[in-house]
Design a protein around this motif. Structure first.
Motif: not given
Length: 493
Positions: A51-56, A107-110, A414-423, A428-430
């Motif tokens: 929740m906090a990650r998504w709000l950020s 891997n919880l954000e502090r 397209a591959l780089v976009d897929a990689i960045e989407t996963f990351e 960053d969110v999940l």
């Protein structure tokens, strides 16, 4: 796109509109540190973290506070057990260390801070004095109780009616209270041995005398009540009026109901605008809890399955839905993570290969990336629907697998976009940790793995399948996945 949340206070789905359009104040009810954490606790942590990650992610400045309850009769009950310590403070410190380790491993954000009850007694006393001055509390035999009949809106969070509320607190408090539903803000003296012995191991001698930490107060020596602590800590580190209060569903009553009453009585304004309650993790139809003995510790789960699989399990069900732990559900999570991880690895390998070109364009893969982003955003704005968000990433993983299998020349962009989407969305969110192994060390590691696989093939050729299986198991314990194909064994780190 507007974020909608399920607000326990209203019982309705509401558009999220923070008090400050740029900043969001979030308080998560933390753990009473009387034992190692289990997956039920981890479910709350991970959902709150996402929740906090998504709000950020959507642009808010998020201030997230999560407490440790280090003053409690359950902690006192463990004094003298094994190597936990000979005082309440020592036992609490032991388990705080354990919980922090679990949080970092997941891997919880502090959080902004992790306040403890024991360091906020002055603030608790100030809050109790305010409630006394305003006529919402009364003193009785050195203890102080909140008068639920004095707060007109008591029960508005849980839907309870004062006249129907069962007596709160232990039997020893009943004679001191004006109304059975009144609850302790401050308790005179140390912990009653009978209250601690309810939670004490049969292997330990029962406590004979009052025990636990005490502090001086205007009403005499004593300890804070359970509910007052969160009100004091949230107002100290956030504000009297906060945006989001997150907690387990089992805390709606009495803990959160009492928080609402004492906080709003003291401040004269609403406490939390949105109350988000995470449904419990169940096993065999019961909630997972230490007291029931049906729990799987966070440490054991991480050790057996790894942090990414545990996170995948915990986000594969939305926080508003019941979740069940079983061998089948954890295996499903493991398969989902492996599918996602493998897609990330294959996209990375393809993008870094000489077969990736600047002028090759694949509309199908590009559309899959765009769809994944759109579906993920819609899912998260739909009351933090992590289950649907995971599905969006898995759809992208399927598209990546199909593309890498079928294409001879790769669309680099397209591959780089897929990689960045996963990351970005998965990482960053999940909160998943995607890793790629490269550089000189990887080359050496690969050579060593291939050497072991050659030895394994020799064992298989000699009919020594037990030895071959042992080598495969040893490799997999080191994080090397071995797959036997018609063309021989393959592996991935």
């Amino acid at each position: 796109m507007t974020l909608y949340v399920s607000n326990t206070r209203s019982g309705e789905r509401e558009a999220f509109e923070p008090i400050d359009p740029e900043e969001v104040l979030v308080y998560t009810c933390g753990l009473t540190v009387s034992d190692d954490s289990h997956l039920g606790h981890a479910r709350l942590w991970v959902q709150s973290d996402v929740m906090a990650r998504w709000l950020s992610h959507v642009g808010y400045d998020v201030r997230h506070v999560q407490n440790f309850t280090d003053v409690n009769e359950k902690i006192v009950a463990r004094v003298g057990e094994d190597d936990l310590g000979d005082t309440e403070a020592e036992v609490a410190r032991h388990y705080i260390d354990s919980v922090i380790e679990d949080m970092r491993d997941l891997n919880l954000e502090r959080a902004e801070v992790y306040p403890r009850v024991s360091e906020h007694v002055p603030e608790i006393i100030d809050l109790v004095e305010t409630l006394l001055e305003k006529g919402y509390a009364y003193e009785s035999n050195g203890s102080v109780y909140f008068d639920v009949t004095a707060f007109e809106d008591y029960g508005k969070l849980s839907g309870q009616r004062v006249e129907e509320v069962e007596a709160q607190g232990p039997e020893s408090e009943r004679s001191e209270k004006r109304h059975p539903a009144d609850f302790a803000l401050w308790k005179a003296g140390a912990v009653d041995p009978a209250d601690a012995n309810e939670h004490r191991s049969d292997d330990l001698p029962p406590l004979e005398e009052p025990a636990g930490q005490t502090w001086e107060s205007p009403w005499g020596e004593g300890r804070p009540g359970w509910h007052i602590e969160c009100s004091a800590m949230s107002t100290t580190h956030l504000d009297d009026h906060i945006d989001v209060h997150v907690g387990g569903q089992d805390l709606v009553f009495p803990h959160h109901e009492n928080e609402v009453a004492q906080s709003e009585a003291a401040a004269g304004e609403p406490f939390a605008k949105y109350w988000l309650h995470v449904r419990l993790l169940e096993t065999e139809g019961e909630k997972m809890s230490s007291s029931l003995g049906n729990f799987f510790t966070t440490k054991n789960a991480i050790e057996e399955f790894g942090p990414n699989v545990v996170r995948m399990f915990l986000v594969s069900t939305s926080y508003t839905q019941r979740q069940t732990y079983s061998e089948e559900t954890i295996q499903e999570a493991q398969q989902r993570w492996e599918r996602l991880e493998r897609a990330y690895e294959r996209a990375t390998d393809a993008a870094d290969s000489p077969d990736a070109y600047a002028k090759v364009e694949d509309e199908a893969l590009r559309a899959a990336v765009a769809d994944a982003r759109e579906d993920f955003e819609a899912a998260m704005n739909d009351d933090f629907n992590t289950r649907a968000a995971v599905s969006a990433l898995l759809e992208l993983a399927s598209a990546v697998h199909r593309y890498v299998d079928e294409a001879d020349r790769y669309d680099y962009r397209a591959l780089v976009d897929a990689i960045e989407t996963f990351e970005e969305l998965g990482g960053d969110v999940l909160g998943f940790q995607f890793e790629t192994v490269d550089g000189g060390d990887a080359g050496i590691a690969g050579d060593l793995v291939e050497l072991v696989l050659d030895i394994r093939e020799e064992a298989r050729a000699d009919g020594d399948y037990e030895r071959a299986d042992e080598l495969r198991d040893r490799l997999e314990s080191l994080g090397v996945t071995v797959e036997d194909t018609d063309d021989g064994a393959t592996y991935r780190l």
